[in-house]
Motif scaffolding. Structure first.
Motif, short mmCIF file in Angstrom:
data_model
loop_
_atom_site.label_atom_id
_atom_site.label_comp_id
_atom_site.label_asym_id
_atom_site.label_seq_id
_atom_site.Cartn_x
_atom_site.Cartn_y
_atom_site.Cartn_z
N ASP A 1 -56.19 47.79 -70.16
CA ASP A 1 -56.65 47.42 -71.39
C ASP A 1 -56.08 46.12 -71.67
O ASP A 1 -56.32 45.29 -73.01
N SER A 2 -55.75 45.28 -70.92
CA SER A 2 -55.06 43.88 -71.13
C SER A 2 -55.63 42.87 -70.36
O SER A 2 -56.33 41.66 -70.80
N ILE A 3 -55.50 42.85 -68.97
CA ILE A 3 -56.02 41.97 -68.03
C ILE A 3 -56.83 42.43 -66.85
O ILE A 3 -57.44 41.56 -66.28
N ASP A 4 -57.11 43.57 -66.88
CA ASP A 4 -57.62 44.04 -65.47
C ASP A 4 -59.20 43.64 -65.43
O ASP A 4 -59.78 43.24 -64.46
N ASP A 5 -60.01 43.48 -66.63
CA ASP A 5 -61.33 43.13 -66.71
C ASP A 5 -61.35 41.62 -66.10
O ASP A 5 -62.46 41.12 -65.86
N VAL A 6 -60.29 40.86 -66.16
CA VAL A 6 -60.66 39.40 -65.87
C VAL A 6 -60.67 39.23 -64.47
O VAL A 6 -61.18 38.21 -63.91
N TYR A 7 -59.78 40.02 -63.72
CA TYR A 7 -59.71 39.78 -62.21
C TYR A 7 -60.94 40.64 -61.48
O TYR A 7 -61.16 41.75 -61.60
N LEU A 8 -61.52 39.62 -60.46
CA LEU A 8 -62.56 40.08 -59.81
C LEU A 8 -61.86 40.38 -58.29
O LEU A 8 -60.54 40.16 -58.23
N PRO A 9 -62.26 41.03 -57.36
CA PRO A 9 -61.71 41.47 -56.18
C PRO A 9 -61.37 40.20 -55.50
O PRO A 9 -62.06 39.07 -55.36
N PRO A 10 -60.13 40.11 -54.77
CA PRO A 10 -59.64 38.91 -54.49
C PRO A 10 -60.31 38.41 -53.18
O PRO A 10 -60.91 39.32 -52.29
N ASP A 11 -60.16 37.26 -52.65
CA ASP A 11 -60.72 36.69 -51.21
C ASP A 11 -59.76 37.08 -50.25
O ASP A 11 -58.58 37.79 -50.42
N ALA A 12 -59.92 37.05 -49.11
CA ALA A 12 -59.07 37.52 -47.86
C ALA A 12 -57.92 36.63 -47.71
O ALA A 12 -58.20 35.48 -48.35
N PRO A 13 -56.76 37.22 -47.67
CA PRO A 13 -55.51 36.37 -47.57
C PRO A 13 -55.63 35.29 -46.57
O PRO A 13 -56.03 35.18 -45.67
N ALA B 1 -54.19 32.74 -44.15
CA ALA B 1 -53.10 32.70 -42.74
C ALA B 1 -52.60 31.35 -42.72
O ALA B 1 -53.39 30.08 -42.51
N VAL B 2 -51.24 31.21 -43.18
CA VAL B 2 -50.67 29.95 -43.42
C VAL B 2 -49.54 29.92 -42.35
O VAL B 2 -48.67 30.78 -42.15
N GLN B 3 -48.96 28.64 -42.13
CA GLN B 3 -47.77 28.53 -41.64
C GLN B 3 -46.84 28.10 -42.52
O GLN B 3 -46.94 27.21 -43.39
N GLY B 4 -45.77 28.64 -42.62
CA GLY B 4 -44.59 28.52 -43.51
C GLY B 4 -44.15 29.68 -44.19
O GLY B 4 -44.70 31.08 -43.96
N ALA B 5 -42.66 29.76 -44.88
CA ALA B 5 -42.28 30.76 -45.59
C ALA B 5 -43.01 31.17 -46.82
O ALA B 5 -42.07 31.15 -47.88
N PHE B 6 -44.19 31.37 -47.04
CA PHE B 6 -44.76 32.02 -48.21
C PHE B 6 -46.10 32.66 -47.98
O PHE B 6 -46.51 32.69 -46.81
N ALA B 7 -46.42 33.35 -48.76
CA ALA B 7 -47.65 34.27 -48.78
C ALA B 7 -48.71 33.72 -49.94
O ALA B 7 -47.81 33.20 -50.86
N THR B 8 -50.02 33.58 -49.82
CA THR B 8 -50.82 32.98 -50.71
C THR B 8 -52.18 33.66 -50.71
O THR B 8 -52.66 34.10 -49.52
N GLN B 9 -52.76 34.03 -51.81
CA GLN B 9 -54.13 34.53 -51.78
C GLN B 9 -54.77 34.12 -53.00
O GLN B 9 -54.31 34.09 -54.12
N PHE B 10 -56.09 33.86 -52.96
CA PHE B 10 -56.82 33.36 -53.90
C PHE B 10 -57.78 34.52 -54.47
O PHE B 10 -58.11 35.10 -53.76
N GLY B 11 -58.03 34.55 -56.01
CA GLY B 11 -58.93 35.64 -56.33
C GLY B 11 -59.98 35.00 -57.46
O GLY B 11 -59.10 34.34 -58.28
N PRO B 12 -61.22 35.10 -57.50
CA PRO B 12 -61.97 34.77 -58.80
C PRO B 12 -61.64 35.54 -59.97
O PRO B 12 -61.14 36.82 -60.00
N THR B 13 -61.86 34.96 -60.86
CA THR B 13 -61.52 35.65 -62.18
C THR B 13 -62.95 35.52 -63.22
O THR B 13 -63.64 34.58 -63.26
N GLU B 14 -63.04 36.24 -64.09
CA GLU B 14 -64.12 36.20 -65.06
C GLU B 14 -63.37 35.65 -66.40
O GLU B 14 -62.86 36.33 -67.17
#
Length: 379
Positions: A215-227, A229-242
């Motif tokens: 009831d707060s933020i779920d409607d804003v988030y659309l299915p995310p892009d594939a994660p 693959a990066v070099q480095g000590a981090f993880a990142t993923q982009f996702g579109p929003t409404e």
């Protein structure tokens, strides 16, 4: 601590690709011995994030940080360079500063030893006649401190690889966002009754959104892009929003303009990034929100939440009211996350708690962290 064979085997199962890997073993969220190993391996041997670099803005600005059992002073020296020192006088160990402020030097409140902003011992009352005492030998214990894209990083280990080698493609993948110039509008600290890893995991996964944030933020988030693959000590993923991920789903009419220069795909959603081990952030189309998590025992963590905006946005008429709506969204989401996290912690503490499997698209950052974490503990 030496890992027993059962824990080694369990951790090895975290190292597979996300669609085959198992989650971090429950013991790693509940046992003091594991947390002690984490502190030594993750926080004392390598780089970790301490939030936004504008925590100390000008020469002489300082803040006292207590991070995974280590007391640190983060400050700007006379030239504006970021520095980090142990928050302990070289005389008899008293803490030099509490909280935050601005100073021309660091004076011990116990016996008034005085240190310059570069850590040199500048004055030590009545010590000049002490045999063999040389001021130059009693400067503050210094640590490595650097800035990247407006974030501050500290390393307690002089022999660790350079930050650039650890971060790898971090700067390149975040280039669309003007992260370095963003201004922090609020920094909130809280204590949460869950393991520090669990807190960062929930911030980095989409799976819980329809169940915890319906009831707060779920409607804003659309299915995310594939994660990514990066070099480095981090993880990142982009996702579109409404609309914008920075506001509640029923307050989208309060949206602020896009960040200056942000175009294309980057302007259509939010990038969630976890910089290992303990800092995560979301770079949205209009704002940045950052979380740091530090262990306070296996069942509790200290969390720091920061919200950041472009300077141009903050200069707009009516910006203050709009920014408050963004702050309110952060507060609303965290208040929904905390009960879920505390319930998870109780479940993880049960004797028969077991490892699970990841949903590879919705928990991609979590799976990548699990593999990195397991690799560090197994090394």
């Amino acid at each position: 601590m030496a890992l027993d064979s059962h824990l080694q085997t369990a951790l090895q199962s975290c190292c597979a690709p996300a669609d085959q890997a198992f989650s971090i073993p429950p013991r790693c969220y509940t046992e003091a011995e594991v947390q002690a190993l984490e502190t030594e391996t993750l926080f004392r041997q390598g780089w970790f994030g301490v939030g936004r670099a504008d925590l100390v803005k000008a020469p002489g600005d300082y803040v006292a940080l207590d991070l995974a059992g280590q007391a640190i002073i983060l400050l700007r020296d006379k030239e504006g360079a970021l520095r980090a020192f142990a928050n302990a006088c070289r005389h008899r160990g008293a803490r030099l500063v509490q909280g935050e402020g601005t100073c021309r030097g660091l004076r011990c409140p116990f016996h008034s030893w005085m240190y310059a902003l570069d850590g040199r011992l500048a004055a030590a009352p009545q010590m000049d006649d002490v045999a063999g005492f040389v001021r130059a030998d009693f400067g503050l214990k210094a640590y490595r401190a650097e800035e990247r894209l407006g974030f501050a990083f500290v390393c307690l280990n002089a022999d660790a690889p350079p930050l650039e080698a650890v971060l790898g493609e971090f700067a390149a993948i975040h280039a669309p966002w003007p992260l370095e110039s963003l201004v922090t509008t609020r920094r909130r600290e809280m204590v949460v009754e869950c393991n520090w890893k669990a807190f960062l995991e929930v911030f980095n996964e989409y799976y819980h959104l329809p169940f915890v944030h319906a009831d707060s933020i779920d409607d804003v988030y659309l299915p995310p892009d594939a994660p990514d693959a990066v070099q480095g000590a981090f993880a990142t993923q982009f996702g579109p929003t409404e609309g914008t991920g920075g506001l509640l789903q029923d307050e989208q009419d309060k949206a602020l303009p896009h960040m200056p220069g942000l175009t294309g795909r980057a302007a259509e959603g939010v990038r969630y990034t976890w910089v290992f081990p303990n800092m995560a952030f979301a770079a949205g189309q209009d704002a940045l929100w950052v979380y740091e998590a530090y262990p306070h025992g296996p069942h509790q963590c200290r969390v720091v939440q920061s919200a950041c905006f472009p300077k141009e946005t903050l200069e707009r008429p009516g910006a203050d009211a709009a920014v408050e709506a963004y702050h309110a969204r952060l507060d609303a989401a965290i208040e929904e996350d905390i009960p879920a996290l505390e319930n998870q912690q109780r479940g993880l503490s049960a004797p028969d708690a077991m490892q699970g499997r990841f949903q590879p698209m919705l928990e991609a950052n979590v799976a990548r962290f699990a593999a990195w974490y397991a690799g560090k503990l197994l090394t």
